[in-house]
Design a protein around this motif. Structure first.
Motif, PDB file in Angstrom:
ATOM      1  N   MET B  22      80.970  12.277  41.780  1.00 37.75           N
ATOM      2  CA  MET B  22      79.534  11.555  42.071  1.00 37.75           C
ATOM      3  C   MET B  22      78.699  11.417  40.896  1.00 37.75           C
ATOM      4  SD  MET B  22      78.448  13.439  45.624  1.00 37.75           S
ATOM      5  CE  MET B  22      78.513  15.112  45.170  1.00 37.75           C
ATOM      6  N   LEU B  23      78.800  12.494  39.916  1.00 37.64           N
ATOM      7  CA  LEU B  23      78.092  12.129  38.593  1.00 37.64           C
ATOM      8  C   LEU B  23      78.648  10.847  37.966  1.00 37.64           C
ATOM      9  CD1 LEU B  23      77.749  15.945  37.439  1.00 37.64           C
ATOM     10  CD2 LEU B  23      75.786  14.341  38.203  1.00 37.64           C
ATOM     11  N   THR B  24      79.771  10.776  37.939  1.00 32.95           N
ATOM     12  CA  THR B  24      80.618   9.431  37.335  1.00 32.95           C
ATOM     13  C   THR B  24      79.824   8.174  37.814  1.00 32.95           C
ATOM     14  OG1 THR B  24      82.550  10.803  36.749  1.00 32.95           O
ATOM     15  CG2 THR B  24      82.649   8.560  36.792  1.00 32.95           C
ATOM     16  N   PHE B  25      79.846   8.272  39.204  1.00 32.52           N
ATOM     17  CA  PHE B  25      79.533   7.028  39.865  1.00 32.52           C
ATOM     18  C   PHE B  25      77.776   6.871  39.593  1.00 32.52           C
ATOM     19  CE2 PHE B  25      82.556   7.357  43.271  1.00 32.52           C
ATOM     20  CZ  PHE B  25      83.364   6.135  43.006  1.00 32.52           C
ATOM     21  N   ALA B  26      77.097   8.143  39.721  1.00 35.29           N
ATOM     22  CA  ALA B  26      75.571   8.137  39.425  1.00 35.29           C
ATOM     23  C   ALA B  26      75.295   7.496  38.081  1.00 35.29           C
ATOM     24  CB  ALA B  26      75.212   9.421  39.594  1.00 35.29           C
ATOM     25  N   LYS B  27      76.174   8.043  37.015  1.00 34.47           N
ATOM     26  CA  LYS B  27      76.008   7.411  35.628  1.00 34.47           C
ATOM     27  C   LYS B  27      76.178   5.859  35.658  1.00 34.47           C
ATOM     28  CE  LYS B  27      75.951   8.355  31.189  1.00 34.47           C
ATOM     29  NZ  LYS B  27      74.730   8.666  30.580  1.00 34.47           N
ATOM     30  N   GLU B  31      70.284   6.928  35.988  1.00 37.07           N
ATOM     31  CA  GLU B  31      70.259   8.289  35.242  1.00 37.07           C
ATOM     32  C   GLU B  31      70.392   9.565  36.128  1.00 37.07           C
ATOM     33  OE1 GLU B  31      67.321   8.572  31.904  1.00 37.07           O
ATOM     34  OE2 GLU B  31      66.595  10.463  33.141  1.00 37.07           O
ATOM     35  N   PRO B  32      71.674  10.022  36.021  1.00 32.03           N
ATOM     36  CA  PRO B  32      72.020  11.200  37.069  1.00 32.03           C
ATOM     37  C   PRO B  32      71.287  12.383  36.997  1.00 32.03           C
ATOM     38  CG  PRO B  32      73.852  10.505  35.781  1.00 32.03           C
ATOM     39  CD  PRO B  32      72.442  10.042  35.165  1.00 32.03           C
ATOM     40  N   TYR B  53      79.088  15.971  32.473  1.00 31.12           N
ATOM     41  CA  TYR B  53      79.366  14.820  33.153  1.00 31.12           C
ATOM     42  C   TYR B  53      78.496  14.102  33.598  1.00 31.12           C
ATOM     43  CZ  TYR B  53      84.147  16.656  33.746  1.00 31.12           C
ATOM     44  OH  TYR B  53      85.304  17.151  33.209  1.00 31.12           O
ATOM     45  N   GLY B  54      76.947  14.124  32.550  1.00 36.04           N
ATOM     46  CA  GLY B  54      76.108  13.254  32.706  1.00 36.04           C
ATOM     47  C   GLY B  54      74.862  13.353  33.244  1.00 36.04           C
ATOM     48  N   ALA B 160      80.658  12.584  30.190  1.00 31.03           N
ATOM     49  CA  ALA B 160      79.509  11.827  29.498  1.00 31.03           C
ATOM     50  C   ALA B 160      78.210  12.742  29.089  1.00 31.03           C
ATOM     51  CB  ALA B 160      78.919  10.934  30.446  1.00 31.03           C
ATOM     52  N   ALA B 161      77.718  12.776  28.153  1.00 30.28           N
ATOM     53  CA  ALA B 161      76.904  13.681  27.552  1.00 30.28           C
ATOM     54  C   ALA B 161      75.488  13.531  28.186  1.00 30.28           C
ATOM     55  CB  ALA B 161      76.418  13.614  26.136  1.00 30.28           C
ATOM     56  N   GLY B 162      75.114  14.670  28.982  1.00 35.78           N
ATOM     57  CA  GLY B 162      73.807  14.459  29.604  1.00 35.78           C
ATOM     58  C   GLY B 162      72.975  15.874  29.243  1.00 35.78           C
TER      59      GLY B 162
END
Lengths: 263, 316
Positions: B22-27, B31-32, B53-54, B160-162
């Motif tokens: 879900m975070l991958t989609f949100a990115k 902004e997740p 994961y973002g 993904a860096a968050g």
């Protein structure tokens, strides 16, 4: 004890299901009572059998043919039926449908008296969203014990078991409440010949939206909260390579998986 | 960039793979911000994974009501976050709890909801399979805030860096939401195998097993797969309902689906038709499952599966 159960008329999953040019479900094909709703009807009938003066009211929302879903429930043993029928209902989304069902429960209360329990299935076999039961509970402001694999009602309380992947929860709600049930809860009865004959004489009320106090702008295409962007028929899967096991079937299978980099 | 809320699916603080998906989609959509409901310490501990994961922010909501009562308090929380933060959209896991939380929050915020999304494109246009996988529909929410329940196994999680900055949510659910009390919880014995709807490979058994799932489980373990069962096998009491694949069970779309001793009734096909690769083993060469199998073996599963298991183990 007064129990309302929701029954949906759906296209037969064993037949060809498709869509109309306006992206709504083609409902001209053979339909029937959604299989998952049979468990709700059965659960309602079982509770009613154990209570004095209990009645079960089957409610449907849908076009002309949808009354067949109510008839099936009456044949199984429900006492009366309600059919909400209105042209403005076409293309309703889940939330629109939930609003109409909630209004129908209130209408039954106005006409007949308090509804102690609303019992629904897990999901419809066409839309399969599984959101309408809790949306109705939310709109009615009533507790909801959902996805029951077991249900016991006594002394103004409903107790259910909700089976999850890692655990089973035991949940209690005070009536009036809504309960949704899974296909694990019971074995729905088949209508008997006597039941089929008796169903013909059972009361069946038909209501339009205005009689339920629902504004047509809140339902149907006008009130829909979602829209279809694109619909594509998926090409049917085609049969691949079929071999007959002559002692090497297992090895051949793994060789095929290896060729696809799946092992 | 606009905020996208992601309701974290976790088991006692262990973030499930579906959350990373879900975070991958949100990115891709904005902004997740992860919403972690549960123990505060577990939420803090999970924040680093969520950040990897973002997730820019990790909102931690801890109130006893979230576990003492069924979904309604969490729905109230989510509706409150939607109203106060005005996110571009909300992603929830398409689990029993996830859908119900989303459905109630949709009522409270006058929003539309789309369930079982396998892809989400710009503008929250969500793709789903309907009618037993025979149609693909893309749709969008037209009123309120888009709420999408995402099917597990829909995308490969991308790191993904968050910042993963933890914020405590100060929200107390109302008494009106505390009506469906969880009086007790029985943990189920765990098989140690992957979760059915998250697994890359699923090996399922049906009527043809005659109740003996040992060869099915052995192949599953050799492949690191989850075990599924047809409705006939579940109704016969041979395997738990939690493992049922089909219209009234789970819908799976793994990389590889192996159907052993399953005829392939519509009820079953509805739950596995969108699998990337389908393999069938059945004694009956006219079983409908062969119509959709990419590879089929006509034979006795009690011969074919053990040989296949041995072949897999020999490759290791």
């Amino acid at each position: 004890m007064r129990i309302v159960t929701f029954v949906k008329y759906v296209p037969d999953a064993a037949g060809d299901r498709s869509f109309e040019s306006d992206n709504t479900v083609d409902r001209s094909v053979d339909g029937l009572l959604s299989e998952l709703d049979e468990y709700a009807v059965e659960a309602a009938l079982k509770i009613a059998e154990d209570e004095d003066d209990a009645e079960v009211i089957a409610v449907t929302v849908g076009p002309d043919d949808a009354v067949d879903a109510v008839r099936k429930a009456l044949q199984m043993g429900a006492d009366s039926g309600v059919h909400v029928l209105d042209d403005a209902l076409e293309a309703s989304c889940a939330l629109g449908t939930a609003k109409v069902l909630a209004a129908a429960v209130k209408k039954v209360e106005e006409e007949e008296g308090p509804v102690d329990l609303v019992i629904t299935g897990l999901a419809s076999t066409d839309g399969q969203m599984s959101v309408v039961p809790v949306q109705v509970a939310e709109l009615l402001g009533r507790p909801a014990a959902t996805q029951a694999s077991a249900l016991e009602v006594s002394g103004g309380t409903a107790k259910i078991r909700r089976d999850g992947d890692t655990a089973s929860q035991h949940i209690e709600v005070t009536l009036p409440a809504l309960v949704s049930v899974t296909d694990q809860i019971n074995e729905p009865r088949y209508p008997s010949f006597k039941g089929i004959m008796a169903a013909k004489k059972k009361p069946l009320e038909e209501y339009e939206l205005s009689e339920l106090g629902v504004d047509a702008g809140e339902v149907g295409a006008a009130g829909a909260t979602t829209e279809v962007v694109e619909l594509t028929e998926r090409p049917p899967r085609t049969a691949g390579e079929i071999v007959t096991d002559e002692g090497e079937g297992g090895n051949q299978l793994i060789e095929w998986l290896a060729s696809k980099k799946l092992v | 960039m606009s905020e996208v809320l992601v309701l974290v699916d976790h088991v006692d603080g262990d973030v499930r793979k579906s959350t990373l998906e879900m975070l991958t989609f949100a990115k891709r959509l904005g902004e997740p911000t992860a919403v972690f409901v549960g123990d505060a310490a577990q939420g803090e501990a999970a924040a680093s994974t969520l950040g990897e994961y973002g997730a820019e922010k990790v909102l931690v909501a801890s109130d006893p009501a979230y576990s003492e009562f069924l979904v309604a308090p969490q729905a109230e929380l989510l509706a409150n976050l939607i109203e106060t933060r005005q996110p571009a959209g909300v992603l929830v896991p398409a689990t029993a709890d996830g859908r119900e939380i989303a459905a109630r929050a949709a009522v409270r915020t006058g929003s539309g909801i789309i369930t079982d999304a396998s892809d989400i494109a710009e503008g929250f246009v969500a793709t789903q399979s309907v009618f037993a996988g025979s149609y693909t529909v893309s749709g969008r929410v037209t009123k309120g805030t888009p709420i999408v329940a995402v099917k597990p196994n829909s995308v490969s999680p991308e790191a993904a860096a968050g910042a993963g900055a933890v914020e405590t949510v100060d929200f107390a659910p109302s008494d009106a939401a505390k009506t469906a009390r969880v009086v007790s919880v029985e943990e189920k014995p765990q098989s140690g195998r992957p979760q059915l709807n998250e697994a890359a490979i699923v090996v399922s058994g049906g009527r043809g097993t005659a109740g003996d799932f040992a060869p099915v489980e052995a192949l599953a373990d050799a492949l690191g797969a989850a075990v599924g069962a047809s409705r006939a096998a579940v109704d016969a009491g041979w395997y738990p309902h939690a493992n049922q694949v089909g219209q009234t069970g789970k819908t799976v779309s793994p990389q590889l689906y192996v159907a052993a001793g399953i005829s392939g009734a519509i009820q079953h096909r509805a739950g596995m038709q969108t699998s990337k690769n389908i393999v069938a083993i059945n004694k009956d060469d006219e079983a409908p499952i062969f119509e959709l199998a990419d590879y089929g073996v006509v034979g006795d599963l009690f011969q074919v599966l053990p040989q296949a298991t041995e072949a897999v183990n020999a490759r290791k």
